[in-house]
Structures are given as C-alpha cells and as structure tokens.
Design a protein around this motif. Sequence first.
Motif, short mmCIF file in Angstrom:
data_model
loop_
_atom_site.label_atom_id
_atom_site.label_comp_id
_atom_site.label_asym_id
_atom_site.label_seq_id
_atom_site.Cartn_x
_atom_site.Cartn_y
_atom_site.Cartn_z
N SER A 1 0.99 -1.24 0.05
CA SER A 1 0.07 0.09 -0.10
C SER A 1 0.81 1.27 -0.03
O SER A 1 1.82 1.28 0.57
CB SER A 1 -1.03 0.02 1.27
OG SER A 1 -0.15 -0.16 2.37
N SER A 2 0.24 2.47 -0.48
CA SER A 2 1.15 3.75 -0.73
C SER A 2 1.43 4.23 0.77
O SER A 2 0.67 3.97 1.74
CB SER A 2 0.16 4.67 -1.40
OG SER A 2 -1.09 4.91 -1.01
N PHE A 3 2.23 5.29 0.85
CA PHE A 3 2.48 5.87 2.07
C PHE A 3 1.50 6.78 2.52
O PHE A 3 1.09 7.04 3.51
CB PHE A 3 3.85 6.78 1.95
CG PHE A 3 4.26 7.21 3.08
CD1 PHE A 3 5.27 6.88 4.08
CD2 PHE A 3 3.97 8.57 3.28
CE1 PHE A 3 5.45 7.54 5.23
CE2 PHE A 3 4.24 9.40 4.47
CZ PHE A 3 5.02 8.69 5.50
N GLU A 4 0.75 7.33 1.31
CA GLU A 4 -0.27 8.10 1.47
C GLU A 4 -1.41 7.66 2.33
O GLU A 4 -2.21 8.25 3.31
CB GLU A 4 -0.76 9.14 0.16
CG GLU A 4 0.44 9.78 -0.30
CD GLU A 4 1.45 9.11 -0.95
OE1 GLU A 4 1.37 7.95 -1.32
OE2 GLU A 4 2.52 9.88 -1.35
N ARG B 1 -3.64 -3.48 -3.78
CA ARG B 1 -2.40 -3.40 -4.71
C ARG B 1 -1.94 -4.82 -4.99
O ARG B 1 -0.91 -5.09 -5.69
CB ARG B 1 -1.08 -2.92 -3.52
CG ARG B 1 -1.48 -1.38 -3.07
CD ARG B 1 -1.58 -0.72 -4.61
NE ARG B 1 -1.64 0.59 -4.26
CZ ARG B 1 -0.56 1.66 -4.28
NH1 ARG B 1 0.74 1.28 -4.65
NH2 ARG B 1 -0.91 3.00 -4.06
N TYR B 2 -2.94 -6.15 -4.44
CA TYR B 2 -2.49 -7.60 -4.86
C TYR B 2 -3.52 -7.70 -6.03
O TYR B 2 -4.64 -8.02 -5.83
CB TYR B 2 -2.89 -8.27 -3.61
CG TYR B 2 -1.65 -8.25 -2.69
CD1 TYR B 2 -0.59 -9.30 -2.52
CD2 TYR B 2 -1.57 -7.27 -1.39
CE1 TYR B 2 0.25 -9.11 -1.58
CE2 TYR B 2 -0.88 -7.19 -0.75
CZ TYR B 2 0.32 -8.22 -0.60
OH TYR B 2 1.24 -8.03 0.21
N THR B 3 -2.83 -7.59 -7.09
CA THR B 3 -3.50 -8.00 -8.38
C THR B 3 -3.23 -9.11 -9.15
O THR B 3 -2.25 -9.86 -8.84
CB THR B 3 -3.71 -6.79 -9.25
OG1 THR B 3 -2.29 -6.29 -9.55
CG2 THR B 3 -4.29 -5.22 -8.39
N GLY B 4 -3.84 -9.17 -10.32
CA GLY B 4 -3.15 -10.68 -11.21
C GLY B 4 -3.52 -11.84 -10.33
O GLY B 4 -4.72 -12.29 -9.81
N VAL B 5 -2.49 -12.52 -10.38
CA VAL B 5 -2.54 -13.98 -9.61
C VAL B 5 -2.83 -13.87 -8.34
O VAL B 5 -3.41 -14.86 -7.70
CB VAL B 5 -1.04 -14.48 -9.78
CG1 VAL B 5 -0.39 -13.77 -8.61
CG2 VAL B 5 -0.88 -15.84 -9.49
#
Length: 1101
Positions: free
Chosen positions: A971-974, A1050-1054
């Motif tokens: 995940s992003s810092f923001e 942020r966990y995409t695809g597989v």
Amino acid sequence: MDYFMIKQMNGMKMKALLVSHNLFLSIFTFTSLLLLPHVQCADKGDSLAPTFYTQEIYKELQGLTTTLTKDIKEDLGFCIKDVNKDWEEAFNFNGKLDFVEACVKQKGDFRGRMCTTAEIRYYFQSFFLEGGSSASSYVQPNQNCNLTSWVSGCEPGWSCSADDKIDITKDIKDVPSRIKDCQPCCEGFFCPQGLTCMITCPLGSYCPLATLNQTTGVCEPYSYQIPTGETDHTCGSADVWSGVVNNSDIFCSPGSYCPSPIRRVSCDKGYYCRTGSTHQNRCSRLSSCNPNTSTQNMRAYAALMIVAMSTLLIFIYNFSDQVLATRERRKAKSREAAAKHVREHVQARERWRIAKDLAKKSSTGLQKQLSRTFSRKKSNKQGDLFPPTLPDSSSKPEEPSKPKNKEPSNLSKMMHSIEDDEQQGFDFQIGDKNIKKQMPKGKNLHTHSQILRYAYGQIEKEKAQQEQNKNMTFSGVISMAAEGGEVNTRPPIEVAFNNLTLTLKGKNKHVLRCVSGKIMPGRVSAVMGPSGAGKTTFLSALAGKARGCNISGSILINGKNESIHSYKKITGFVPQDDIVHGNLTVEENLRFSARCRLPADMPKPDKVLIVERVIESLGLQPVRDSLVGTVEKRGISGGQKKRVNVGLEMVMEPSLLILDEPTTGLDSASSSLLLKALRREALEGVNICMVLHQPSYTLFRMFDDIVFLAKGGLTAYHGPVKEVEEYFAGIGIPVPDRVNPPDHFIDILEGLEKPTSGVTVETLPVRWMLHNGYPVPPDMLHLADQIAAPSSDATNATHTSKGTEETSDLSFFVELWEDFKSNIRTQKDHIEAIFLRTKDLSERKTPNVARQYRYFLGRVGKQQLREANLQAVDYLLLLVAGAILGTLTKVNDETFGSLGYTYTIISVSLLCKIAALRSFTTDKLQYWRESAAGISSLAHFLSKDTIDLFSTITKPVVYLSMFYYLSNPRSSFESNYIILVCLVYCVTGMAYALAVFFQPSPAQLWSVLLPVVMTLIAKQNRDTAFMKILVQLCYPKWALEAFIIANAERYTGVWLITRCSSLMSSGYDVNQWHISLLVLILNGIIARIVAFIGLILSQKR
C-alpha cells in the motif's frame, strides 16, 4: 497470527469460495472467448500477426466486460472495486501472446480444449468445497471424470478435446463431453485434476511445463505426480490456481518477475521483486538491493532517520522555549524603553515646575523690591517739592502720574508667560489634566510602544494623585468625582445578609448560623475566627458557591433579592490555593484573565493599562517575565505566586472581590503590599471581603470592618475595626498590654484563654445578638438567661448546653442510607448549579466564544512550546516503536500485513492516548476556576483540540517514517498516513474523555488497556449477533480493515483469489475504505462530545 488467519479462512471457506466462483467463472469465460480468434485462424491455416490478434481480442473484451460487470459487482463487489482495472491487471496480455500462439500451433484443436463456463463453474465449486488444498485439488465427479470413467485428461496438468463442436461464447450450463485426444496442457495454462480442459494462467503467475523428478516422482515445480503404470503419461502444465495460503505453485517466485505466464526473469541489482510480480521495482535512494532480492535493505535509511530525528528531537528538547524567550526579551526591551521615556518626561516636567516656581518667586520678589524703591523715592521727591496741603477740587496733582499707553516691561511679560504656561500644562503624554486632549485616544493607539507609553503615563499620574490624596476615603473619592475629578468608579455591589444559616444536608449540622450584617462597597472587610468557625463557608455562601447545604435566611444584593450569579461578570473570587498556570509567565497569566473578563469593547490600551497597574501595585514588576512554576519546575516564590493568584481577579476590575486567606504564607511586608493594593481597589468602590489568620496589628488596622465568627458559625462581632476593642472591653474582655488584639480575640474564641470577668465563650454570640437586637434561637435562650443572671451556676449551664447537643444514635444502615441520600442531593445541586441560568445584571459584555477561542489558542500554543520537551519524548517513542515493529513484523503476503498493522494500531493508540491525557489532566483546577468565573468552556476545549491537531498530523509521519519503509507494505505511504491520522484523531478524543472522567492514574491505566482489549475483540469470530455488534463498536476493527483494504488493493493479477478469500474470511469490503475512515472520525467526534459534556459536568462553581 498466520495460523489464526488460516483457521479463520478455512472456517469460512464454504461461504467465501462459493461466492468467489462467479468471479473466476466470468474471468475464465472471458479468457476463453478472448482466445477464440486465434483458434479460428489456426483452423483455417491463416497466418495473422499478433497485433491483429490483440486488436480482435480487445474488441471482444470491450463487449464482454460490459456484459460481466453487473454480475461481478453483485457477487464480488466486496473484493473488486473497479472491474475494468482489475481485469487489465490480471489478464492484459497485450504484447505477451507468444504462449497462446505456441499453444495454437501445438494444439490444432485449441478451441475445443478451452474450458466452458459450466466447467469453470464446476471447478471452482468443487475447489471451494474441498478447501482448495494443494493435496486434493480436484473437482467432484462429473461425466468425464468419475469412478467409471477416468481418462488421462482427468489427471492434473492434462486436457482433452471436446467430442462435439462447442460455442464458447454462450453461457453453457452443463459440462460437455470431453474425452478425445488427451494431451498435456500447454504452458501458460493450468488444467485442474478432475477436469479435461485448459484455463489461462493470470498475470503474475509462472506456468511452465512441469518436469519429472526421477527421485521423488513429483512433477516440478508443481506438487502432483503422474499416474503409476502409465508409461506414456508425462508431466503437463500447472494444475491449480488458488489462494497463496493453499497453494503457491504458480505464483511468480520472490526475487523474480514474470512479464508473462511462461517467462520468469531474475531481478537486477538495484531492483526488488515481490512474490507474483510482473515487473521489477526500483529501490529507493537510501536503500540497497542485491540481485534476486524480494525486499529492500533499509538499514542505512533506518540508521539515518534515527540519527536525524533524534538530533532534531534533542534540539527541540533543549531549545524549545528559546523562541518564546527571545520574543519576551524583545518585548521587555520595548517595555523598558517606554518606561524610560515616561520617566524622562516626568523628570523633565518636575524640573520645569521647580524652575518655574523659582522664577516666579524671584520675579515676584524683584518686582516688590523695585516697587518699594520707586515708591520711596517718589514720596521723598514729592515731600521736598510740595508741602502738605488739603485737597482742592481745582488742583489735579495726580494727573501727571497716570501712565498712558505704556508698554509692559520685560519682567511683566515673563510673569504672564509663566502663568499662561501653568494654565496650559506641560505637553507630555504622562497623564496631566490635558492628556485626553493632547494624546490620541486608546482606540487610536496602534503600536506597542504607544500603548506602553500611554499605560505608564497613566500610572505615573495615578501615583501623583495618590501622593496628594493619601488619606482619602471612598466618600472623598465620590465627592471628588462629583466635582469633576478623574476617578474611575465601578458599579457598586452591597451584600446584606440576614439570619443566614447553612445546614449540611442529611446531617442537620449547622455550619453557619444566624449571621446578619452587610459588607459595603468601598470598604475592606476581614472575616476571622478559630478553625471550624465557618469562615470559608461564609464567603462561599456570599459568592453563591456553597453546595451540599440547606440555606435559610436571606442575601440581598443592593437591597434586592437577587442572585449573586447575576453579577458573576463583575464578581471576583480568589481561592485559598494558588491556582495559576505554572507554564505561563506572570504577565501572561494576568493578561489572559484581563482579555477574557474585561468588557469586549474596552480598547486594548486600557486593558494594557489595567494589567500594568496591577503588576505595579502588587510589586510583581521584577518577576513579570518569569514563569510562575510548577511542582516539577521551580518558578517564582510562594509569596509572589499568592499575589499573582489575587491579581488574576484584580485585572478584571471587579465590583465585589472575595478572597479566601490571601495572606496565608506571606510575610508581613508582602501582606502589607497586598493590602495596600486592595485598599486602592476599595477607593474605586470595590466591595472587598477576605478571610484572615493572625494578622499583625498594622495589618489589622488597615481594614475597615471585621467579622469575628465563633465555633458553630455564630457571629461574635461584626462592625468597624476601630470599635472592636471598645466592644469587647465593654463585655469584660479587654486586650492586655503588648498583645495583638486579633490574636487575643481568636484565643478567646478558640477557648485557649478564658476571660477573667466570668464571660464564657458560649455566650459571646448571644451577647452580640442582644447587643444588636437580633432574635435569639430557642435553643440558645438559656445562654441569654445566663447573661441576665450571671450568678447562676455555670456548671449547670454547661450541662444544659451539652444536653442540647446530644443526638439520638442511628443504626449503621440508617446512617449509611442517609449519607447516600445526602450524596445524591449534593450531586443534584451540583448539576443544577452548572446549568443554572440567571439574568445578567452586571451590565458588562465580555468577549464572545470566538474571541476567547483566539485568546485560548495563543495561550495553549505557548504552553505547548514550553512543553516541547514532552512532545519530543512522544515523537521519539513513536520513532522507536515504528523501527522495532517495522523490523520485526515484515508484511506477510498471505495475510496482507495483518500482524504488523495489528501491532501498529495497539502501539500508536497507546502512545497517542497517553500523550493526549496531558491536555486535560494537568490544568483541571485552572479550568474549574476559569469556568466558574464565566470564561467559555467551549473555547477552552476547542483551543486544546485545535492545538493537538498538530500532533495528530505529525505523529503518523514520525511513525511511518520508520515502520513503512522497514516493513515495506504494498500500500502507498499516503493511504497509510491517512488511516493513521484518522486513528490518532479517534484515540485522541477517547483520551480526552478518559482525562475528564478519571484521575490521572486510572486514566493512564484505561489508556493502556483499551487498545489491547478492543483489538483482541476486533479479531474475534463474529459467530453471534452480540459479537457482531461488539466488534462493530471497537475502533481497531475499522482501522485494521482500512489498513488491510489499502494493502489488498495492491494485490492484483495472480493475487485475486487470495484477495477475495482473505477479505471474505475477515468480513472486509474494499468499498468500505472510506467508510472505515469515516467511522474512525465519527468515533473521535463522539468521544470529543462526550469529553466536552463531562468537562461541563465536572465544573466546580
């Protein structure tokens, strides 16, 4: 924690996976149709460019995505927020279709080997029912694979061709027959055990053809084995795609990235690659990354940040108050320059006055001498020339001596100029009679130096007037004002009390009894008596602060039956304890009180003048810029602090000033200085009444009136100080030689000394009642009889008086019940007093809430700057906590960093709560005093909350500066920062409530327990309705949900299956990220409202 997450997910696997199958059904149907153009072209033998394949694929994707969006949102909206975005990140093979082309060339019947929607649905249903374990990743029996029919295509990694032609664009409900031409699946696809078709591997996966390990008999890199006895059967492709917890065979390995399902590339130096990556990520500047690494080495960054932050915090710790100190020095120089300027003008004026008087005297003497000389010469000349004759009408000897149009001499001009100058006054801004004409008004003074010159000029003028009117009384001041003199008079408040009696509720014990008299404006009254005589209770009753008592009798304000609270804005009450802000200077304490309590329309120069006048009169000029001090940090002396305590009420220019033991702890010089300042206030019409203990004779004679209270709250004397000795001597209690009269009278009332004339202490209140004609209570009539018959037996009288005090013994439970009822009544009175609304008769409009809020902001800001060392310690603890937790709790891809975020919530909540407790625990007494004086509680609360917003904004940055880069979440810092800001805001409000409702020690204990307990509750299974409600009420649940959602997106695809399974098992929803933040903010707002209500209820009026 990993075991807990696995157990939790397995416990809910049926429900989670059954819902998720619709997603994968849609995805793989999408993929099958996507590949349709390639199959058709291959069957025809055409050779088309990959770019053309891509264009055709995207055309069908556009229409198919629109069709599937509604179904995905309805069934899988909890884990997929943007269908198009997630589709692109999972199955966007643009420019990566080499594995499809290879499979088309290898399998001539490519279209017939792709799974239909029915097979994909059947696979995921069976997979979910079995829990998705890698050991048994096969579907339930179907017409192709069952106990009677098990072709080689049913084995993992293999597929078969369909018996009949299949239209893959349609939503087929039944599994088609597919048992012809069974072969290993192509690389880039996976073929589940129990199904005879192929499914495309998503991006982030690595699905090569397996190779047989001759030693173990396992097809590597997968975990399945080839069937025994079948020599023609070889290893195929991947066999399962599931969550990473169950099976991670097809996930691209850490330290590598997979741009397509058949390519795996090692990370270069300076880059890092996480599990399931499709590209390599560049390392930050302050970190190092070796080849084939999955994480950044942040040790150099951590060391640098710790050193930098520690240096900054040490600097703040040691030099936090230098900004204010420098500012105060600049103000002091400006103030000294203004005072010097005024003193020089005063001295110049005095020199001019002396010179003018001397010149006047000299000119007058010279004129007289010349006149005598000329008169003598003239008379001698006339005597020689003319003999003395009788006056005749015809003769006019005076005619020649009359001057006609004669010019005035130089001496006469000088005299006239001196007289004219005396009438006009000296043109200096120091407060003479023409000052209001010569200098600008208060509202026209803008600069700080002008305001100070005006204030010091007025003070010098007042000093001169005091020298001229040393013995002037209040009546003299009134007469001078009537004649047109400049005297500042205040609205008079006369307090008359008749038969005032206070009885404790539930105990029927008299604290004050039958007290009659009055205290008048312009006079300084003292209340004296032995311990337990009810002196403080008497003052509290006059000030309207007596609680837990039944009050009888009457208290009249200016002859009217009105509440003293109607005059709250012009009434000052000085408590016995020195309740002042220790982290403010003397001037800052006084200036704040003046700003908030003086009239709102009063010009600033006049307010400055009042503050300067009080500082000057109380002798606080040498310590005006010194901190008052606290128990931990020494400041001014005790006597000076006592004078500041009195000055807080003097600067608001009260009409009634009540002081509780203001001279206790002061030496004679300080007491005399304080009394002189109070007498000056009395000259302006202030009604002053105070409690005293053993004053010196000089101090005693400075009072106008004295009230002596005997034990039991009865009046022994109330009248002028000048007549007290005469009165007591008249009843047989003379003052011995060399004995201080007040000490002698106190000893008599205390019973330490017995009068020699036979007068008893018990009869003194009755004697005063008889002396003034007050009614005697029935139970004291025997004392009146004793006074009338002094020869009666005193012993019998004593026995009689003792007999009247006997009370019947009550049982323990009855007494306990009475005490309980008494406490309830006291609390009821307290609440009624808080919400009591009376008509304001003070005719003073103080600053509104917004203006007081501005004053509070300045004060609280200064206090925070002077306590920046404590803030530095708070930041250092957060820094260390972030470094430790970031190092120990690396983000686990299986749980999306749940463990590290759980510890983050606990640690940040605990540290921020304990720090926020200081906002309302350190100055409770000061708040009670200020709120009782009418200062806005809302402005007090909002100012502290506003200043604490700085910590709410900066503390997450300090913590994340270590935790984020050391734990390295996806995940992003923001997003992490926003969540932490909402979390800190929430726990800060809870800390306010704890600080208001509890004492410091219990509040700290609750601050430690609540984060831990509520976090444990938030992690429990929600099996019952009660647990669901309880979990929803715990703020850590919402904070953890926000952290997990921000990371899971942020966990995409597989990772799609892992994301949906984990979110479903935890009960989270990706669409509730903003809702989670809103709930945290609402919790903080609700906690603040509760804290403010508690703050109002805690007021002690």
